[in-house]
Design a protein around this motif. Structure first.
Motif: not given
Length: 496
Positions: A19-22, A95-98, A101-104
């Motif tokens: 859903q968050k496109s991760l 590899i963006s911080m954005q 942070k979400k996926r981690y």
């Protein structure tokens, strides 16, 4: 039920990631197949099908070297390896911080919950009692490096602890920070009842606490010894010590138990757990999970008794000058491999699919394979007229999968290190085995050099037949023991 909760939680994580496109829709469709509801697992299970979980579809389930050293390392479930590779490729594209942070954050907090369900350590909302560390050794070092109450007092260790929970304490000891040891050398594991052995172990520990000239502030022991294979009665030990010395911190090193024994730390399925203060383990041994991924459980109210040895990024990939008050203070380790952390949850879900409605199914299988090995060694010893001396207790309560034994022929003891290397064999040789070698122990608790064999659910009884047959051939080339004779031992067990 714990098992279905784990499957549902992992599916929920995948839904959030897509859903968050991760992750991509294609990856979602692929990954969700690994979380079949546990209710679909039959009461009976085909262990040959379980062995296939370590190989790609259509591949003959044969290892180049048959793994039988679970106390050291196990192969990883193939679907778990596939997920690690797929997620690393996906994460490598952004590899963006954005996105990191979400996926981690999503992966870390979900897997923390999954671990809590699996080891019976579900925490209160907003409080973390499990840290994701890299392995048991790291967790053990956090204890010896940072225990604030050690100064002016002593810690009590089992003399069969792993070096990271034994030697490291001694290296950090000072004139005002003492290390005391206890030994079980006088406990008769072979002729006493389980109740008598349990009491004797408790007596040894309590006597060591009472006789110490310094106050004992920590008791630490391995749940299963990688040296002798002794499986400690953890719940009874904790209850006994807690009744007389409630202030002592009790730590259990579960490196050789998690995945082979059912673990219940606080409460699981309505059953009260061990109630230790801390527990550490790694996923690369009996759990058959990813490398460099481990757990460190600690009661949150105990966490502030320890300074941390590493202070880097937290679970949101940010740095804070404030150290968490709960157990998450031990996972401020900087950049992490979130694919491996996800894979830990998938590994646990695989265990629960295999266990089905019986949370002890894998544990029972491990004990069955261990017993199968012992009985085949008995047959070999009788036919070759050699002596097999078991260092590991025979009682199922005090052993779980790790079998340590030495062999003596009429001409004397054999060279077990050579036997260990000969079992490994040479490239392109058939019937190669990864087992363990235990050097001779001297001093107050002596043991002869020995072989260590630890079969697990990737092994079938015919592989145990093969390793015993190879041992027999290395001892006596012209023996007459047959595959059929050894396999018949297993058939008798199944029928009994």
């Amino acid at each position: 039920m714990e098992t279905n909760t784990i499957q549902t939680t992992m599916l929920g994580l995948l839904e959030t990631l897509v859903q968050k496109s991760l992750i991509t829709n294609e990856q979602f469709q692929q990954l969700q197949q690994d979380f079949t509801p546990t209710s679909h697992i039959d009461a009976a299970i085909d262990w040959a099908d379980v062995r296939k979980l370590f190989f790609d579809n259509g591949v003959t389930p044969n290892f180049t070297v048959e793994p039988m050293n679970s106390a050291n390392l196990c192969p990883t479930f193939f679907p778990v390896l596939r997920s690690i590779n797929a997620l690393r490729l996906q994460f490598n594209e952004d590899i963006s911080m954005q996105s990191r942070k979400k996926r981690y954050t999503e992966i870390l907090e979900t897997i923390r919950k999954v671990i809590g369900y699996h080891v019976g350590a579900v925490s209160e909302s907003g409080v973390k009692n499990i840290a994701l560390v890299r392995n048991t050794s790291e967790a053990n070092n956090q204890l010896s490096k940072g225990y604030k109450h050690w100064e002016g007092n002593a810690v009590l260790l089992w003399d069969e602890n792993h070096p990271t929970n034994n030697n490291v304490w001694k290296l950090r000891a000072t004139s005002t920070k003492k290390v005391k040891m206890f030994s079980l050398k006088d406990v008769d594991f072979f002729n006493s009842t389980d109740a008598e052995i349990t009491k004797e172990i408790g007596d040894v520990i309590i006597d060591a606490i009472r006789q110490s000239s310094e106050k004992i502030v920590m008791l630490s022991f391995s749940e299963v010894s990688n040296i002798s294979g002794i499986c400690m009665p953890s719940k009874e030990i904790v209850a006994r010590v807690r009744a007389e010395y409630p202030e002592i911190h009790i730590h259990i090193d579960g490196a050789v138990s998690w995945g082979g024994l059912e673990i219940n730390l606080k409460e699981k399925n309505g059953v009260k757990g061990v109630d230790c203060d801390s527990f550490a383990s790694s996923s690369h041994k009996w759990l058959m999970g990813p490398f460099e991924t481990g757990i460190f459980y600690m009661k949150p109210e105990r966490a502030q008794n320890f300074d941390i040895s590493i202070h880097a990024y937290d679970g949101k990939i940010g740095f804070s000058d404030t150290i968490p008050n709960d157990t998450s203070r031990f996972e401020l380790l900087g950049q992490r491999d979130e694919a491996n952390i996800y894979a830990l949850g998938q590994t646990i879900a695989t265990h629960n699919r295999i266990n089905g409605s019986n949370p002890k199914r894998i544990e029972e299988r491990v004990k069955f394979l261990q017993d199968d090995l012992r009985k085949k060694l008995v047959l070999m010893a009788e036919r070759l007229r050699v002596k097999v001396e078991h260092i590991t207790p025979i009682s199922q309560k005090f052993s779980n999968g790790v079998t340590v034994f030495s062999i003596t022929t009429p001409n004397g003891a054999i060279n077990h290190e050579k036997l260990y290397n000969d079992l490994y064999g040479e490239k392109n040789e058939k019937n190669r085995f990864a087992v363990g070698f235990i050097p001779e122990r001297k001093g107050d608790n002596p043991h002869p050099e020995a072989l260590r064999i630890c079969p697990h659910i990737m092994n079938l009884p015919n592989q145990i037949t093969a390793v015993v047959l190879k041992i027999a051939s290395l001892i006596q080339k012209n023996h007459t023991i047959t595959i059929e004779e050894l396999n018949a031992v297993t058939q008798e067990e199944v029928l009994s």
